[in-house]
Design an enzyme around this catalytic site. Structure first.
Site, short mmCIF file in Angstrom:
data_model
loop_
_atom_site.label_atom_id
_atom_site.label_comp_id
_atom_site.label_asym_id
_atom_site.label_seq_id
_atom_site.Cartn_x
_atom_site.Cartn_y
_atom_site.Cartn_z
N ALA A 1 -4.24 2.68 -0.35
CA ALA A 1 -3.92 3.56 0.78
C ALA A 1 -4.46 3.05 2.11
O ALA A 1 -4.37 3.76 3.12
CB ALA A 1 -4.39 5.01 0.54
N ALA A 2 -4.99 1.84 2.15
CA ALA A 2 -5.47 1.30 3.44
C ALA A 2 -4.31 1.18 4.43
O ALA A 2 -4.43 1.58 5.60
CB ALA A 2 -6.13 -0.06 3.23
N ASP B 1 -1.51 2.87 4.38
CA ASP B 1 -1.04 4.22 4.72
C ASP B 1 -1.97 4.86 5.75
O ASP B 1 -1.51 5.54 6.68
CB ASP B 1 -1.00 5.10 3.46
CG ASP B 1 -0.11 4.51 2.38
OD1 ASP B 1 0.90 3.84 2.72
OD2 ASP B 1 -0.41 4.70 1.18
#
Ligand code: RIB
Length: 321
Positions: free
Chosen positions: A260-261, A263
């Site tokens: 999720a970095a 995102d």
């Protein structure tokens, strides 16, 4: 006396509409990714809310935007949990459809000790997303961005982008997992956010170094896009617009889990641009948010709030390429 808004004091909360996926992430922590035929002893297993669309919606909300999520979940416990998770972040889920007879999307994520991940996605209900053009046009009134990714059917993403363009709403696209973008769609995209692998897949040029990423970004921009960001993981990101290309390095941090970095980066970028911040300030905010994200495990639980991002170390100055 008129007060000029600074990059750290937003004038207003932008509205952002996210069209995209919701997945329950089944996260296995492992020493390293197993080779073919290898049986590996893992460290742990966890079930964590994720999905690129939902993660980006959460990132936008935690950066202070008013967010509406359009997507599909299954009629099962994972679907309810994902809906509840978005609502806890104040995200409007009125346009989130529960699809009978389909499982909620699931992502099997292997996280290595290095923090690197490998993801296998089973789309489930995400594959049933259908854009209601009239409803979407209505929802986009006054929105700063329509944000979309490629974990939902491409024809529906294309419809959403066309509706946004027609409604005068800017589009931020994260074409992940990467697939070819139809030629007529390119000029309808305002901001394209890709990692080095996606950039190469879309333009056929290597984007492994900041210089190469700048070249690839220029090639993608030439297709009719106002702004391109090529993210480079621990090396930060390259921002490309009409003024040229700048390499924004990332602060040095110990990665626990990179899930999720991207995102998180995109959400901070979208909100900062929606607030009227400059492209470079928005990219810097995204880099700081992503640096915090990778220091925590999981997708949505690792996405930071704006206050925490503003308290985090400033990245090094950017370098014009
Ligand atoms: O970008 C990270 C996300 O990709 C995970 O949460 C997983 O669901 C996959 O969609």
């Amino acid at each position: 006396m008129s007060l000029k808004p600074s990059s750290s004091s937003p004038a207003r909360a932008p509205r952002i509409v996210v069209l995209g996926s919701l997945n329950m992430d089944l996260v296995l922590r492992v020493p390293h990714a197993p080779a073919a035929g290898e049986t590996l002893l893992g460290h742990s297993i966890a079930t964590i809310p994720g999905g690129k669309g939902a993660n980006q919606a959460v990132s936008c909300a935690r950066e202070g935007a008013q967010v509406r999520m359009i997507g599909c979940v299954g009629d099962d416990a994972h679907g309810s949990a994902l809906r509840d998770a978005l609502q806890r972040d104040g995200i409007d889920t009125a346009a989130l459809r529960t699809v009978a007879g389909e499982p909620t999307g699931t992502a099997l994520i292997l996280v290595e000790d290095s923090g690197q991940n490998r993801i296998v996605l089973i789309p489930g209900a995400n594959a049933r997303l259908e854009v209601d053009e009239a409803a979407l046009a209505q929802q986009l009134q006054g929105a700063a961005f329509l944000v979309a990714q490629f974990e939902t059917p491409l024809d529906q993403v294309a419809r959403g982008i066309a509706v946004a363009h027609g409604a005068g709403c800017k589009v931020m696209l994260n074409p992940s997992p990467v697939q070819p973008i139809a030629e007529p769609l390119w000029p309808l995209i305002d901001t394209l956010v890709v990692n080095e692998i996606e950039a190469q897949a879309l333009c056929g040029q290597s984007a492994d170094s900041p210089q190469e990423a700048a070249q690839a970004g220029r090639a993608l921009r030439a297709k009719g896009i106002a702004r391109v960001v090529v993210t480079l993981g621990a090396r930060g990101a390259v921002a490309i617009d009409a003024d040229g290309a700048r390499h924004h390095p990332a602060p040095k941090v110990q990665a626990v889990d990179t899930t999720a970095a991207g995102d998180t980066f995109l959400g901070a970028l979208a909100v900062a641009l929606g607030e009227g911040q400059s492209f470079d300030d928005a990219v810097r905010l995204g880099i700081r948010a992503a640096a915090l994200c990778i220091q925590q495990p999981g997708a949505q639980p690792s996405i930071p709030q704006r206050d925490a991002v503003l308290l985090s170390p400033l990245p090094p100055d950017w370098i014009t390429l």
